[in-house]
Scaffold this active site. Sequence first.
Site, PDB file in Angstrom:
ATOM      1  N   ARG A  16      43.379  39.683  24.898  1.00  0.00           N
ATOM      2  CA  ARG A  16      42.894  38.829  25.999  1.00  0.00           C
ATOM      3  C   ARG A  16      41.375  38.831  26.068  1.00  0.00           C
ATOM      4  O   ARG A  16      40.748  37.774  26.158  1.00  0.00           O
ATOM      5  CB  ARG A  16      43.468  39.313  27.352  1.00  0.00           C
ATOM      6  CG  ARG A  16      44.973  39.160  27.515  1.00  0.00           C
ATOM      7  CD  ARG A  16      45.435  37.747  27.285  1.00  0.00           C
ATOM      8  NE  ARG A  16      44.897  36.848  28.297  1.00  0.00           N
ATOM      9  CZ  ARG A  16      44.724  35.534  28.109  1.00  0.00           C
ATOM     10  NH1 ARG A  16      45.024  34.983  26.947  1.00  0.00           N
ATOM     11  NH2 ARG A  16      44.226  34.793  29.079  1.00  0.00           N
ATOM     12  N   ILE A  17      40.785  40.018  26.030  1.00  0.00           N
ATOM     13  CA  ILE A  17      39.329  40.095  26.198  1.00  0.00           C
ATOM     14  C   ILE A  17      38.624  39.575  24.957  1.00  0.00           C
ATOM     15  O   ILE A  17      37.640  38.829  25.051  1.00  0.00           O
ATOM     16  CB  ILE A  17      38.883  41.543  26.531  1.00  0.00           C
ATOM     17  CG1 ILE A  17      39.604  42.056  27.789  1.00  0.00           C
ATOM     18  CG2 ILE A  17      37.375  41.617  26.715  1.00  0.00           C
ATOM     19  CD1 ILE A  17      39.312  41.276  29.058  1.00  0.00           C
ATOM     20  N   SER A  62      34.869  48.721  33.946  1.00  0.00           N
ATOM     21  CA  SER A  62      36.093  47.922  34.057  1.00  0.00           C
ATOM     22  C   SER A  62      35.867  46.789  35.042  1.00  0.00           C
ATOM     23  O   SER A  62      34.866  46.759  35.760  1.00  0.00           O
ATOM     24  CB  SER A  62      37.234  48.804  34.554  1.00  0.00           C
ATOM     25  OG  SER A  62      37.014  49.120  35.927  1.00  0.00           O
ATOM     26  N   CYS A  63      36.822  45.858  35.092  1.00  0.00           N
ATOM     27  CA  CYS A  63      36.737  44.744  36.041  1.00  0.00           C
ATOM     28  C   CYS A  63      36.730  45.272  37.476  1.00  0.00           C
ATOM     29  O   CYS A  63      35.989  44.768  38.334  1.00  0.00           O
ATOM     30  CB  CYS A  63      37.901  43.786  35.835  1.00  0.00           C
ATOM     31  SG  CYS A  63      39.518  44.587  35.764  1.00  0.00           S
ATOM     32  N   THR A  64      37.548  46.313  37.730  1.00  0.00           N
ATOM     33  CA  THR A  64      37.648  46.835  39.091  1.00  0.00           C
ATOM     34  C   THR A  64      36.362  47.538  39.511  1.00  0.00           C
ATOM     35  O   THR A  64      35.870  47.341  40.625  1.00  0.00           O
ATOM     36  CB  THR A  64      38.847  47.802  39.203  1.00  0.00           C
ATOM     37  OG1 THR A  64      40.026  47.118  38.787  1.00  0.00           O
ATOM     38  CG2 THR A  64      39.028  48.295  40.624  1.00  0.00           C
ATOM     39  N   THR A  90      48.455  43.480  33.246  1.00  0.00           N
ATOM     40  CA  THR A  90      47.648  43.503  32.031  1.00  0.00           C
ATOM     41  C   THR A  90      48.577  43.763  30.852  1.00  0.00           C
ATOM     42  O   THR A  90      49.774  44.010  31.034  1.00  0.00           O
ATOM     43  CB  THR A  90      46.581  44.614  32.055  1.00  0.00           C
ATOM     44  OG1 THR A  90      47.241  45.874  32.071  1.00  0.00           O
ATOM     45  CG2 THR A  90      45.667  44.477  33.259  1.00  0.00           C
ATOM     46  N   THR A 102      43.890  54.396  39.176  1.00  0.00           N
ATOM     47  CA  THR A 102      42.684  53.722  38.725  1.00  0.00           C
ATOM     48  C   THR A 102      41.520  54.688  38.755  1.00  0.00           C
ATOM     49  O   THR A 102      41.406  55.501  39.669  1.00  0.00           O
ATOM     50  CB  THR A 102      42.354  52.470  39.576  1.00  0.00           C
ATOM     51  OG1 THR A 102      41.084  51.966  39.168  1.00  0.00           O
ATOM     52  CG2 THR A 102      42.298  52.810  41.054  1.00  0.00           C
ATOM     53  N   GLY A 103      40.690  54.619  37.757  1.00  0.00           N
ATOM     54  CA  GLY A 103      39.505  55.476  37.708  1.00  0.00           C
ATOM     55  C   GLY A 103      38.295  54.796  38.304  1.00  0.00           C
ATOM     56  O   GLY A 103      37.176  55.266  38.156  1.00  0.00           O
TER      57      GLY A 103
END
Lengths: 270, 149
Positions: A20-21, A193-195, A227, A259-260
């Site tokens: 995807r990326i 990351s996105c988050t 994802t 999530t990190g």
Amino acid sequence: MDSRIGNDQGLKLGINGLGRIGKLTIWHHVGRKYFNELVVNIGREAGTSLEDIAHYLERDSIYGSLHGFLYGQNSAPLIGDLDEENGSLTIDGVTIRFLRSFRNPIEINWKTHGINLVVDTTGQFLDPTLPADHPKGAVRGHLESGAEKVIVSAPFKIKDEGKPMPEDVVTSVMGINDDAYDPRRHKIISNASCTTTCLAHMMKPLINAFGPKKILSASMATVHAATGSQEVLDRLPKAGAVDLRKSRSIMNNIILTTTGAAKALSLVIP
Amino acid sequence: MDQIGFIAESVRIPTSTGSLLILVLNLQEELSGEPISRELINSIYLQAASDDPKGYLHYSDKQNVSGDIIGIPRAAAVIEGHENHTRTAELSIDLGKVPGLEKEMISLLKGTIVRVPVTQAVIYGWYDNEMGSYVNILGDRAVSVAEDM
């Protein structure tokens, strides 16, 4: 002056991975035209011909067609000049070359393709403490095979948490701690990351307005789209798996996960 | 950030892209001054979004669903102003009960109550975890590193 393709130094971009990326990164740079050539390492065959790869690039289940995404409804397909022998094609004037032989970064041979900047989108090589010749491959392998700089599209994942972070490594979120990247020192850059990116941009105005001392406590929850790590239907967990939810169907489930992002936040906003 | 003791949770849902981040902060107010309201929080974000040199922070006052933010270029976060809210509570501290004070101080202060407002702010931010937010910004990163090479 006409819309020129390429930058002043004729720099090309290497991309490792076509998930995807990786694929959307091609879309981005085809639209942007800062690099006149992209060398994309897939590391294996895909489909039965270059045409199959071209189709994968042209259509997208989320964003539609590449030409529609860039130029709107009345535009024409942009992919052409398919050269099966050289594994290359052009998209809107940008040359894309596909490498399909090696997965281990140290074997990719970026040098022969004139690549010294690599974006690794595989998510497989996120430990900058591993040596370049690590048997399963390591991000430092890119530096051995020609890259001067490597950008990874995820936070670093250090297997041996006792190990200190090497000097030539940095995590940075654009618009938050851009200054952290020192071109003279850093060779491996994590784009986080996105988050973490979203969280950092949400926190920054509040820290500027109130100051960190006024923030007594904070928590966040993300309601996150699926994802590639999700399963379509329930599967047997892998050997040694600790998180059993990862193997459950993403269809019709809300799946709790870790999530990190908060830990990573302190890397970009100290 | 380390001192704040941030907690982060995540759930995955059956959509293909488009994610929501719900941020909860507990803020200590000034003892005398305007309470922290949702209007203040939203004005902070509106200003920050308009000041953002690279345009990574977006502010929206519309009623969005996740699909509405898919593909918005370089929107690291789209703040959903419509949903942001605050609640203010008060800590009541009897100064006579503060540990470590001398006996004389304690007898003077016993029964003196200090009220400290604490505001919980809940802020909603969308992000297109694929193209709109992450990949576009990753593209900016590649160009930025290339420029310094």
